[in-house]
Design an enzyme around this catalytic site. Sequence first.
Site, PDB file in Angstrom:
ATOM      1  N   GLU A  48      39.890 -56.994   6.184  1.00  0.00           N
ATOM      2  CA  GLU A  48      38.357 -57.389   7.205  1.00  0.00           C
ATOM      3  C   GLU A  48      38.540 -55.877   8.517  1.00  0.00           C
ATOM      4  O   GLU A  48      38.181 -55.714   9.632  1.00  0.00           O
ATOM      5  CB  GLU A  48      39.541 -58.042   8.447  1.00  0.00           C
ATOM      6  CG  GLU A  48      39.814 -60.146   8.073  1.00  0.00           C
ATOM      7  CD  GLU A  48      40.101 -60.712   8.659  1.00  0.00           C
ATOM      8  OE1 GLU A  48      39.369 -60.765  10.013  1.00  0.00           O
ATOM      9  OE2 GLU A  48      40.839 -61.589   8.100  1.00  0.00           O
ATOM     10  N   TYR A  50      40.714 -53.571   8.979  1.00  0.00           N
ATOM     11  CA  TYR A  50      42.580 -53.751   9.328  1.00  0.00           C
ATOM     12  C   TYR A  50      42.531 -52.033   8.921  1.00  0.00           C
ATOM     13  O   TYR A  50      42.216 -51.326   7.968  1.00  0.00           O
ATOM     14  CB  TYR A  50      43.153 -54.096   9.282  1.00  0.00           C
ATOM     15  CG  TYR A  50      42.936 -55.368  10.696  1.00  0.00           C
ATOM     16  CD1 TYR A  50      43.245 -55.079  12.307  1.00  0.00           C
ATOM     17  CD2 TYR A  50      42.334 -56.683  10.242  1.00  0.00           C
ATOM     18  CE1 TYR A  50      42.265 -56.196  13.264  1.00  0.00           C
ATOM     19  CE2 TYR A  50      41.852 -57.947  11.415  1.00  0.00           C
ATOM     20  CZ  TYR A  50      42.442 -57.945  12.588  1.00  0.00           C
ATOM     21  OH  TYR A  50      41.763 -58.329  13.134  1.00  0.00           O
ATOM     22  N   ARG A  98      46.416 -60.609   2.031  1.00  0.00           N
ATOM     23  CA  ARG A  98      45.342 -60.495   2.432  1.00  0.00           C
ATOM     24  C   ARG A  98      44.153 -59.411   1.811  1.00  0.00           C
ATOM     25  O   ARG A  98      44.898 -58.079   2.091  1.00  0.00           O
ATOM     26  CB  ARG A  98      44.916 -60.863   3.342  1.00  0.00           C
ATOM     27  CG  ARG A  98      43.700 -61.160   3.477  1.00  0.00           C
ATOM     28  CD  ARG A  98      43.626 -62.423   4.841  1.00  0.00           C
ATOM     29  NE  ARG A  98      42.482 -63.244   4.468  1.00  0.00           N
ATOM     30  CZ  ARG A  98      42.118 -64.651   5.537  1.00  0.00           C
ATOM     31  NH1 ARG A  98      42.970 -64.211   7.104  1.00  0.00           N
ATOM     32  NH2 ARG A  98      41.554 -65.220   5.601  1.00  0.00           N
ATOM     33  N   HIS A 136      35.290 -56.537  10.006  1.00  0.00           N
ATOM     34  CA  HIS A 136      34.722 -57.027  11.543  1.00  0.00           C
ATOM     35  C   HIS A 136      33.520 -56.666  11.671  1.00  0.00           C
ATOM     36  O   HIS A 136      32.988 -57.234  12.957  1.00  0.00           O
ATOM     37  CB  HIS A 136      36.074 -57.319  12.629  1.00  0.00           C
ATOM     38  CG  HIS A 136      37.014 -57.947  12.308  1.00  0.00           C
ATOM     39  ND1 HIS A 136      36.760 -59.596  12.751  1.00  0.00           N
ATOM     40  CD2 HIS A 136      38.449 -57.744  12.542  1.00  0.00           C
ATOM     41  CE1 HIS A 136      38.269 -59.745  12.420  1.00  0.00           C
ATOM     42  NE2 HIS A 136      38.314 -59.129  12.692  1.00  0.00           N
ATOM     43  N   ARG A 195      40.612 -72.654  11.399  1.00  0.00           N
ATOM     44  CA  ARG A 195      39.353 -73.508  11.901  1.00  0.00           C
ATOM     45  C   ARG A 195      38.894 -75.222  11.851  1.00  0.00           C
ATOM     46  O   ARG A 195      38.925 -75.886  12.558  1.00  0.00           O
ATOM     47  CB  ARG A 195      37.827 -73.420  12.235  1.00  0.00           C
ATOM     48  CG  ARG A 195      37.830 -71.368  12.847  1.00  0.00           C
ATOM     49  CD  ARG A 195      36.444 -70.906  12.936  1.00  0.00           C
ATOM     50  NE  ARG A 195      36.152 -70.816  11.613  1.00  0.00           N
ATOM     51  CZ  ARG A 195      35.199 -70.841  11.145  1.00  0.00           C
ATOM     52  NH1 ARG A 195      33.914 -69.925  12.063  1.00  0.00           N
ATOM     53  NH2 ARG A 195      34.587 -70.808  10.044  1.00  0.00           N
ATOM     54  N   GLN A 223      32.296 -71.626  19.242  1.00  0.00           N
ATOM     55  CA  GLN A 223      32.313 -71.469  20.735  1.00  0.00           C
ATOM     56  C   GLN A 223      32.936 -71.179  21.579  1.00  0.00           C
ATOM     57  O   GLN A 223      33.895 -70.952  21.962  1.00  0.00           O
ATOM     58  CB  GLN A 223      31.158 -72.142  20.908  1.00  0.00           C
ATOM     59  CG  GLN A 223      29.613 -71.932  20.567  1.00  0.00           C
ATOM     60  CD  GLN A 223      28.951 -73.620  20.962  1.00  0.00           C
ATOM     61  OE1 GLN A 223      28.140 -73.507  20.916  1.00  0.00           O
ATOM     62  NE2 GLN A 223      28.779 -73.283  22.231  1.00  0.00           N
TER      63      GLN A 223
END
Length: 555
Positions: A48, A50, A98, A136, A195, A223
């Site tokens: 991502e 990082y 990861r 990101h 999620r 959201q």
Amino acid sequence: SAIRSPISSFTPREMSDDDIERSISDYARAASLAQGAGYDGVEIMGAEGYLINQFLAPRANQRTDAWGGSPANRMRFAVEVMQRVRRQTSARFIVAYRISMLDLVEGGCTWGEVVALAHAMQDAGATMINPYVGWHEARIPTIATLVPRAAFVPLTARLKRELRIPVVASNRINDPAVAEAILARGDADMISMARPLLADPEFVRKAAAGRADEINTCIACNQACLDQAFSGGQTTCLVNPRACRETEVRVERARRRRRVAVVGAGPAGLACAVTAAERGHDVVLYEAASAIGGQFNLARRIPGKEEFQHTLRYFARRLEVTGVELRLGRPVAADELAAGGHEHVVLATGVTPRWPDIGGIDHPSVVSYADLIAGRVTAGHRVAIIGAGGIGFDVAEMLTHADPEGDTPLERFAAAWGIDLGVRVRGGLVPARDAVSPREVWLLQRKPTRLGQGLGKTTGWIRRAILERKGVHMLGGVRYERVDDAGVHIVVGDEPRVIPADTVVVCAGQQSRTELLEPLRQRGIDLSVIGGALKAGELDAMRAIDDGVRVAIGL
């Protein structure tokens, strides 16, 4: 290296050898502390964009010392982190890594470098590999609702064939049948979810019990979770407002059973009805339309928002399970509610499109967004959209949508966004091959600000990118003069202009539907108002569902 990220305001300094050694030691100490605190394992974040991912990719690592340059040198930091963590934890302690298997940025890693790193992590003692996609700062959506389910699992399967240790599948896996199919095919050894467990913490238990139809499915809207997290708000879930608030929003058995009427089966009314019924109340849900859903019935018709239908599937099942009496297909009057023996009435009657005060607004070319999305009217080739809020963007996306070439949703998605699923090029980016819009569309707003500023923090850029790619003309600072056979007459600054349009779609906000409010008050009926009926504004499903749940737990 001292390279500023596009999503950061600051340019970092290049890490010294001491900085690097201290960081490696910090990773190892953190893992050791986690084990000492009773954790079974940790996951080292190497994806991502990082720090570890930055060392790996030429995009961010332009060093010429022993930590940069060759693939082996760029991999050194990641390998030493894993080795040091392993030396300071027990053999039974789980250490997952990861890995970024598809960076989706210029100057990312090649597939060969990804495989070499996975082998190195395996040799250094990693318990498992958890592949991920995208930095990101990548301009490719990877977890939003328009991303096909399990889109990147084929790459996970490809990596798994290279390794002996378990490999995890993640990204847009929100359905137990999809997860089970991945495992059955041997594409992965485990499934990672985040999620979906906010949307329904009983996900696994329901799936195991054969009750998958009762799962409250994550619709990947972002959201209430990511948007809130990145804005400094409290993380929760649009479809499950109890997420992260379980001690505050408690659904407990009511002390006394009451007969409750809920008027309106949109998101707010549905949430209120099922929650009240779960608490033991006798609930009747009235809906004038022939089906439940309200504004969600429009949202699910927008390309890329098809997941919204699963929220309605969930609520339909919950109505059955909780015993709510559903009365569809006709409006209910105040007299009928008064005669129904209801001890409390909840008005969830939603909204109706607002018509702005513009000359010629009754011209035959003018239609409402609701009629257009529902398919009651058809747009012409040239379309002007009045209003550029969330619904205006929805309408523009629907009108300009055309599938690019591809036999599967994944192939079409990859073509539209320029993803090299074979990772034949560094970073996995290729020129996009999206389909041409079938219409010429103008998206107009009164505010002089950039269009789409009020869209979601993590998804607004996606929606703007789609419209830009489709050639939508986006214009702010507009003063509307009139609509006639020539189109929409506007003034921008001091310049009069005419937007030629066969169809003019009004997306200028909403008004609350409160026709029953005063008649019920006059009859002395105890009542509450929730959702759009309470506050129209820009439609807000997160607030509507939260309203419904909170009113129900207060009954």
